[in-house]
Design a protein around this motif. Structure first.
Motif, PDB file in Angstrom:
ATOM      1  N   GLN A 410      33.204  69.150 -85.362  1.00 31.03           N
ATOM      2  CA  GLN A 410      33.343  68.208 -84.647  1.00 31.03           C
ATOM      3  C   GLN A 410      33.511  68.647 -83.116  1.00 31.03           C
ATOM      4  OE1 GLN A 410      35.907  65.476 -86.262  1.00 31.03           O
ATOM      5  NE2 GLN A 410      34.528  64.393 -87.414  1.00 31.03           N
ATOM      6  N   PHE A 412      31.756  70.811 -80.150  1.00 34.98           N
ATOM      7  CA  PHE A 412      30.320  71.174 -79.702  1.00 34.98           C
ATOM      8  C   PHE A 412      30.498  71.800 -78.318  1.00 34.98           C
ATOM      9  CE2 PHE A 412      29.990  67.391 -82.272  1.00 34.98           C
ATOM     10  CZ  PHE A 412      28.786  67.612 -82.990  1.00 34.98           C
ATOM     11  N   LEU A 462      41.811  69.048 -78.603  1.00 31.60           N
ATOM     12  CA  LEU A 462      43.198  69.134 -79.729  1.00 31.60           C
ATOM     13  C   LEU A 462      42.775  68.698 -80.912  1.00 31.60           C
ATOM     14  CD1 LEU A 462      46.186  69.722 -79.744  1.00 31.60           C
ATOM     15  CD2 LEU A 462      46.487  67.228 -78.910  1.00 31.60           C
ATOM     16  N   HIS A 463      42.350  67.687 -81.187  1.00 30.91           N
ATOM     17  CA  HIS A 463      41.879  66.927 -82.500  1.00 30.91           C
ATOM     18  C   HIS A 463      41.123  67.881 -83.097  1.00 30.91           C
ATOM     19  CE1 HIS A 463      38.227  65.142 -80.875  1.00 30.91           C
ATOM     20  NE2 HIS A 463      37.854  65.194 -81.982  1.00 30.91           N
ATOM     21  N   LYS A 466      42.938  70.740 -85.203  1.00 27.19           N
ATOM     22  CA  LYS A 466      43.594  70.298 -86.324  1.00 27.19           C
ATOM     23  C   LYS A 466      42.773  70.685 -87.700  1.00 27.19           C
ATOM     24  CE  LYS A 466      45.433  65.942 -84.379  1.00 27.19           C
ATOM     25  NZ  LYS A 466      45.235  64.323 -84.306  1.00 27.19           N
ATOM     26  N   VAL A 494      47.080  75.865 -73.384  1.00 33.07           N
ATOM     27  CA  VAL A 494      47.952  74.803 -72.579  1.00 33.07           C
ATOM     28  C   VAL A 494      49.310  74.668 -73.389  1.00 33.07           C
ATOM     29  CG1 VAL A 494      48.338  72.299 -72.123  1.00 33.07           C
ATOM     30  CG2 VAL A 494      45.953  73.753 -71.732  1.00 33.07           C
ATOM     31  N   ASP A 495      49.274  74.758 -74.730  1.00 29.10           N
ATOM     32  CA  ASP A 495      50.303  74.788 -75.409  1.00 29.10           C
ATOM     33  C   ASP A 495      50.605  76.079 -76.477  1.00 29.10           C
ATOM     34  OD1 ASP A 495      52.370  73.850 -77.077  1.00 29.10           O
ATOM     35  OD2 ASP A 495      51.403  72.183 -77.980  1.00 29.10           O
ATOM     36  N   ARG A 501      52.148  75.647 -84.744  1.00 30.99           N
ATOM     37  CA  ARG A 501      51.978  74.545 -85.617  1.00 30.99           C
ATOM     38  C   ARG A 501      50.824  74.275 -86.349  1.00 30.99           C
ATOM     39  NH1 ARG A 501      51.827  70.104 -81.906  1.00 30.99           N
ATOM     40  NH2 ARG A 501      51.687  71.323 -79.938  1.00 30.99           N
TER      41      ARG A 501
ATOM     42  N   ASP B  81      29.542  60.729 -82.126  1.00 28.58           N
ATOM     43  CA  ASP B  81      30.244  60.487 -83.479  1.00 28.58           C
ATOM     44  C   ASP B  81      31.808  59.926 -83.240  1.00 28.58           C
ATOM     45  OD1 ASP B  81      28.181  61.549 -85.175  1.00 28.58           O
ATOM     46  OD2 ASP B  81      29.119  63.602 -84.925  1.00 28.58           O
ATOM     47  N   HIS B  83      35.708  59.155 -84.531  1.00 30.36           N
ATOM     48  CA  HIS B  83      36.735  59.689 -85.567  1.00 30.36           C
ATOM     49  C   HIS B  83      37.935  58.898 -85.564  1.00 30.36           C
ATOM     50  CE1 HIS B  83      33.940  63.002 -84.909  1.00 30.36           C
ATOM     51  NE2 HIS B  83      34.196  63.213 -83.642  1.00 30.36           N
ATOM     52  N   ASP B  85      40.930  60.098 -85.800  1.00 32.46           N
ATOM     53  CA  ASP B  85      42.208  60.798 -85.217  1.00 32.46           C
ATOM     54  C   ASP B  85      41.918  61.262 -83.714  1.00 32.46           C
ATOM     55  OD1 ASP B  85      40.220  62.665 -85.838  1.00 32.46           O
ATOM     56  OD2 ASP B  85      41.571  63.964 -86.964  1.00 32.46           O
ATOM     57  N   GLY B  86      40.832  61.150 -83.015  1.00 32.17           N
ATOM     58  CA  GLY B  86      40.622  61.712 -81.700  1.00 32.17           C
ATOM     59  C   GLY B  86      39.530  60.638 -81.238  1.00 32.17           C
ATOM     60  N   PRO B  87      39.321  61.247 -79.806  1.00 31.62           N
ATOM     61  CA  PRO B  87      38.028  60.605 -79.225  1.00 31.62           C
ATOM     62  C   PRO B  87      36.543  61.011 -79.776  1.00 31.62           C
ATOM     63  CG  PRO B  87      38.910  62.451 -77.976  1.00 31.62           C
ATOM     64  CD  PRO B  87      39.814  62.271 -79.084  1.00 31.62           C
ATOM     65  N   SER B  89      32.969  62.496 -80.111  1.00 32.43           N
ATOM     66  CA  SER B  89      32.107  63.419 -79.870  1.00 32.43           C
ATOM     67  C   SER B  89      30.598  63.393 -79.516  1.00 32.43           C
ATOM     68  CB  SER B  89      32.685  64.571 -80.313  1.00 32.43           C
ATOM     69  OG  SER B  89      32.448  64.351 -81.919  1.00 32.43           O
ATOM     70  N   VAL B  90      29.916  64.239 -78.698  1.00 30.98           N
ATOM     71  CA  VAL B  90      28.666  63.988 -78.776  1.00 30.98           C
ATOM     72  C   VAL B  90      28.003  64.653 -79.842  1.00 30.98           C
ATOM     73  CG1 VAL B  90      26.696  64.430 -77.091  1.00 30.98           C
ATOM     74  CG2 VAL B  90      28.846  64.052 -76.192  1.00 30.98           C
ATOM     75  N   ASN B  91      27.052  64.137 -80.423  1.00 34.28           N
ATOM     76  CA  ASN B  91      26.802  64.897 -81.714  1.00 34.28           C
ATOM     77  C   ASN B  91      25.152  65.573 -81.430  1.00 34.28           C
ATOM     78  OD1 ASN B  91      24.626  62.977 -81.828  1.00 34.28           O
ATOM     79  ND2 ASN B  91      25.468  61.727 -83.284  1.00 34.28           N
ATOM     80  N   LEU B 283      49.646  67.517 -73.454  1.00 39.55           N
ATOM     81  CA  LEU B 283      49.908  68.248 -74.792  1.00 39.55           C
ATOM     82  C   LEU B 283      51.589  68.345 -74.826  1.00 39.55           C
ATOM     83  CD1 LEU B 283      46.888  70.613 -74.996  1.00 39.55           C
ATOM     84  CD2 LEU B 283      47.032  68.363 -76.057  1.00 39.55           C
ATOM     85  N   LEU B 286      53.391  65.883 -76.753  1.00 39.31           N
ATOM     86  CA  LEU B 286      53.177  65.757 -78.364  1.00 39.31           C
ATOM     87  C   LEU B 286      54.610  66.501 -78.993  1.00 39.31           C
ATOM     88  CD1 LEU B 286      49.776  67.101 -78.827  1.00 39.31           C
ATOM     89  CD2 LEU B 286      50.471  64.935 -79.511  1.00 39.31           C
ATOM     90  N   PRO B 318      47.356  62.060 -75.845  1.00 39.67           N
ATOM     91  CA  PRO B 318      46.579  62.219 -77.375  1.00 39.67           C
ATOM     92  C   PRO B 318      47.195  61.283 -78.213  1.00 39.67           C
ATOM     93  CG  PRO B 318      47.516  64.473 -76.203  1.00 39.67           C
ATOM     94  CD  PRO B 318      47.982  63.210 -75.274  1.00 39.67           C
ATOM     95  N   TRP B 319      46.400  60.986 -79.251  1.00 38.00           N
ATOM     96  CA  TRP B 319      46.716  60.013 -80.557  1.00 38.00           C
ATOM     97  C   TRP B 319      48.208  60.227 -80.777  1.00 38.00           C
ATOM     98  CZ3 TRP B 319      45.118  55.723 -82.239  1.00 38.00           C
ATOM     99  CH2 TRP B 319      45.224  55.277 -83.485  1.00 38.00           C
ATOM    100  N   ASP B 320      48.577  61.328 -81.094  1.00 37.46           N
ATOM    101  CA  ASP B 320      49.693  61.326 -81.874  1.00 37.46           C
ATOM    102  C   ASP B 320      51.033  61.465 -80.944  1.00 37.46           C
ATOM    103  OD1 ASP B 320      48.474  61.587 -84.246  1.00 37.46           O
ATOM    104  OD2 ASP B 320      48.050  63.723 -84.153  1.00 37.46           O
TER     105      ASP B 320
END
Lengths: 527, 343
Positions: A410, A412, A462-463, A466, A494-495, A501, B81, B83, B85-87, B89-91, B283, B286, B318-320
């Motif tokens: 995912q 690109f 970031l995602h 994972k 950045v991190d 992790r 697309d 998801h 757990d995140g934003p 994405s262009v496919n 970030l 997090l 971020p999501w988390d």
């Protein structure tokens, strides 16, 4: 394996660790003559080998120096951070403030105690005076009573005087004198009554004044009671604050300890930096000496080589310098021209291939850290063009260690991956590039199929980073512990804690770093 | 002061009661509504509901009238697309060759169903919180939109092509993306947004050298701003400080800056009269404890001076990131004593 064939091995040793060396000849100047030695010329072969070994050692010295310079940059930054803000001074001020706060609160506690006592004493005085006023009021009442009695006496006297005058009138002339006395007595009784009325009126005014005074004292007493209560509350708060000020001393002490630790850390970092500077000087001197030795070897080699065998471009060093200059200046035409000249002079394509990575690393180091992506991309385009020109000319193909690389599922964003691929290919690795948005299963399958021991995952988001731990888990489940996973991309930049992790075996922040990391992992495993 | 008043005051350099705070909360709308992220993004009609719930939850000063900026590619015919757990994405890339640049027509974003939902969300938010909270929209800037239509590598390749190739394709490309981004930003402003963020992910010093920025990116930005009336804020995603002095006269209300751009240096670079918005590392949110988040936010506020809006760097939180850290961010702003002197 990393080492592929004796002749290629020599070439790789010449090239793979090249980093810039300020004390070495400038890239545009070296013209180090080291063309392909003619076959069957023992002296040329021997001297050529010596020169290549010296080049290799010089390259490694420069590599060490480049790494050390990176370390120096890190220690420099650490030092900057350690020096920033006067932590020790802050701790000292905090300590002083804490102590001063404790002292001040102590004084407040003491002062409020005194104030409470003073208020209490004052209230007692007021209460005593109020009692005196009440006594005065009572005595005024007694005056009233006495005056009433006097008024009664006066009234009775007046009545007696009247009766006396009546009796005197009955007595006729004999009663004249008695009548005068009776009239005087009557007059006295009137005067007495008037005086008594004045005294009573004055006593009333005194009583009223005493009443008003008592009322005021009552109000004062209420106010004093309120003030006394407020002082008690203040006293309680001050005592509590005093306790807190005491409690503050403990963390303040810890902050001071931290400050002392920071000062010590600063000294250690300064020492590390000093050592690093010494290493830098030593590596520079070593690289310079080795470069001089290599140039001497090249010169000997030229002397040993028969004149007809000397190519027009005359040296791989000259090619590398020209190629590096083209990378630094972003001149793809110059790069292509240098390549074509070298090929026209029959310089071996695999040797030229081996020189690309060194030139790229020198160009990278010349620019220094913080280089914009577009400059990496420019270099990648020049490298890709050179690779496309040279690779078909190498009969045995690129047989360096295989590396499987792709963007995370995912993801690109292909720019960073393409730049790293070009750098790895230029360094001799056989890169299996799976492209954008690659599933972990496909990365693992490709690594198994190609015999790769390193999988590179590129990610901008970031995602998508994972997916790295999932990839590690997949490798673990399939028992492929020998395959390492490296990662790169913006989130890792950045991190700095992200690598740990997600469980990556390494991360790289730029193309040169990626090459170093892959070399380290593959060579380490070969050993 | 209301949140909207506070941010507008910061933009104008006027005094504020406390530092305005606008954490970019987008995905969190799904969490607060209790729906999976993929479904939330698939139903853009719920964006307003999510934003209002977030407002109740955190009490910050701005709402965001868009699900995500990836939506900008949809009217061009690209797919995305979703998801959990995140934003999104262009496919796939719409422009596979330079020639496609000449062939593609500039779409009207207001005719795409997804984008129409976004506009309706802006209208709904305007009905509910106009004047109370600042309503913020967003578009991908004209210079960076091509990276999502043709890929970053192809855009950079085009920038580096020989002059005849560049001259043939680059102006056409940037004219089309400028027209599109301007139309899309204007539509959001018309729908009720008070301010539109222009995200230029590719125009920073992280990606471009100065010469390329001045030659290609800045002119595109200037054309875009000139034809888009309304409050705009520019976000150079990445290291923007080296280019800020070149943007002092750009007609935007403010700049979103990242952590690597120190706020005091950024203020010196842009001068007074424009807001600085940023720059707590999204970030780091997090892994920092809420206390550390609050500390970092206070530190940024103290360094910023007037005309500052506390927010996160980067496109969004971020999501988390735990709610407690977002609360800490808001708390730091609410308890702040903003600088009073005019910038």
């Amino acid at each position: 394996m990393w080492l592929w064939g004796s002749r290629r091995r020599a070439a790789s040793e010449l090239d793979v660790h090249v980093e810039p060396a300020p004390v070495a000849p400038a890239p545009s100047q070296p013209a180090e003559p080291e063309p392909e030695p003619p076959a069957g010329h023992p002296l040329a072969d021997g001297v050529g080998s010596l020169a290549r070994a010296l080049h290799a050692h010089r390259a490694r010295a420069e590599d060490a120096r480049a790494s050390n310079r990176a370390l120096l940059a890190v220690t420099g930054r650490a030092l900057e951070l350690a020096r920033r803000g006067g932590f020790a001074e802050v701790a000292e001020r905090l300590s002083r403030t804490s102590t001063g706060l404790g002292d001040a609160v102590g004084e407040i506690v003491s002062a409020t105690g005194h104030a409470a006592a003073a208020i209490e004493s004052y209230a007692g005085s007021i209460r005593a005076f109020e009692a005196e006023l009440a006594e005065l009021n009572r005595q005024v009442g007694e005056i009233h009573e006495r005056m009433a009695e006097i008024r009664g006496i006066a009234d009775r006297t007046k009545l007696l005087a009247l009766n006396a005058r009546i009796e005197a009138a009955r007595a006729g002339a004999a009663g004249v004198g008695f009548q005068v006395v009776a009239e005087e007595v009557g007059s006295l009784s009137v005067t007495t009554r008037e005086v008594v009325s004045d005294v009573v009126a004055a006593a009333d005014r005194i009583a009223e004044a005493i009443g008003r005074g008592a009322e005021r004292f009552g109000e004062n007493l209420e106010a004093l009671a309120g003030a006394e209560a407020a002082v008690r509350v203040l006293e309680g708060a001050a005592v509590e604050t005093d306790g807190r000020a005491d409690a503050l001393l403990e963390p303040t002490g810890r902050v001071q300890e931290l400050a002392y630790g920071q000062v010590e850390l600063q000294e250690l970092v300064e020492q590390a930096r000093l050592h690093g500077e010494h290493v830098d000087q030593a590596a520079s001197a070593l690289a310079a000496e080795l470069a001089a030795g290599a140039r001497a070897g090249d010169a000997l080699w030229l002397e040993a080589a028969p004149a007809p065998a000397r190519p027009a471009i005359r040296s791989l060093g000259a090619f590398e310098a020209a190629f590096e200059r083209a990378l630094v200046d972003d001149r793809p035409d110059d790069a292509a021209r240098a390549l074509e000249q070298a090929l026209a002079a029959d310089v071996a394509p695999d040797e030229l291939l081996g020189r690309l990575a060194g030139a790229a690393q020198r160009a990278y180091n010349a620019a220094g850290p913080g280089r914009p992506t577009i400059e990496h991309f420019r270099n990648a385009r020049i490298l890709e063009a050179a690779l496309e020109r040279l690779e078909p000319l190498v009969s045995d193909g690129r047989d360096g260690p295989p590396i499987v690389i792709g963007n995370a599922w995912q993801d690109f964003h292909d720019l960073g991956r393409r730049i790293v691929v070009a750098a790895l290919r230029a360094d001799g690795f056989r890169v299996v590039d799976l492209g954008l948005s690659v599933r972990n299963e496909d990365l693992v399958d490709a690594a198994v199929r190609e015999g790769a021991t390193v999988i590179g995952v590129s990610t901008l988001l970031l995602h998508t980073a994972k997916h790295v731990p999932e990839l590690k888990e997949l490798l673990r489940r399939r028992g492929l512990h020998r395959i390492r996973v490296i990662a790169g991309g913006a989130p890792f930049l950045v991190d700095p804690t992200l690598r740990e992790r997600v469980g990556a075996d390494g991360v790289a922040f730029d193309p040169a770093g990626a090459v170093r990391l892959v070399r380290h992992l593959t060579l380490g495993q070969a050993a | 002061m209301t949140g909207a008043e506070r941010i507008v005051a910061a933009v104008l350099g006027d005094p504020v009661d406390v530092t305005p705070v606008a954490p970019v909360l987008l995905m969190q709308g799904a969490r607060v509504l209790g729906v999976p992220l993929g479904r939330y993004f698939g139903e853009p009609g719920r964006i307003a509901e999510g934003q209002l719930a977030l407002l109740d939850r955190f009490g910050h000063d701005a709402v965001f009238a868009m699900p995500h900026v990836v939506q900008d590619v949809l009217p061009w015919g690209a797919g995305i697309d979703l998801h959990d757990d995140g934003p999104p994405s262009v496919n796939g890339m719409v422009l596979s060759s330079y020639e496609d640049i000449e062939r593609v027509a500039v779409p009207d974003p207001t005719r795409h169903p997804y984008c129409r939902h976004t506009l309706r969300a802006a209208e709904a938010l305007a009905r509910r919180v106009k004047g109370q909270q600042l309503i913020v929209g967003a578009v991908i800037g004209p210079f960076s939109l091509p990276t999502m239509l043709m890929g970053t590598r192809k855009l950079l390749s085009l920038l580096l092509e020989p002059e005849p190739v560049r001259r043939r394709f680059l102006p056409t490309l940037l004219e089309k993306t400028t027209a599109y981004a301007s139309r899309w930003a204007s539509a959001q402003l018309d729908a009720g947004c008070d301010l539109v963020v222009v995200a230029e992910g590719i125009a920073s010093a992280t990606i471009l050298d100065e010469a390329t920025f001045l030659r290609d990116a800045r002119p595109a930005l200037e054309r875009f701003v000139a034809r888009t009336p309304g409050l705009l804020a520019l976000e150079l995603v990445g290291h923007g400080l080296p280019f800020l002095p070149h943007l002092r006269d750009l007609g935007v209300a403010g700049f979103l800056i990242g952590e690597s751009d120190r706020v005091d240096a950024a203020r010196r670079a842009i001068g007074p009269g424009k807001a600085l918005i940023g720059n707590v590392n999204n970030l780091k949110l997090l892994r920092f404890e809420p206390e550390r988040v609050e500390f970092e936010a206070r530190r940024v506020i103290a360094a910023a001076g007037p005309g500052f809006v506390l927010s996160n760097q980067g496109p969004e939180i971020p999501w988390d990131v735990p709610d407690a850290s977002i609360e800490a961010l808001v708390r730091a702003a609410r308890s702040s004593r903003p600088a009073r002197a005019a910038a």
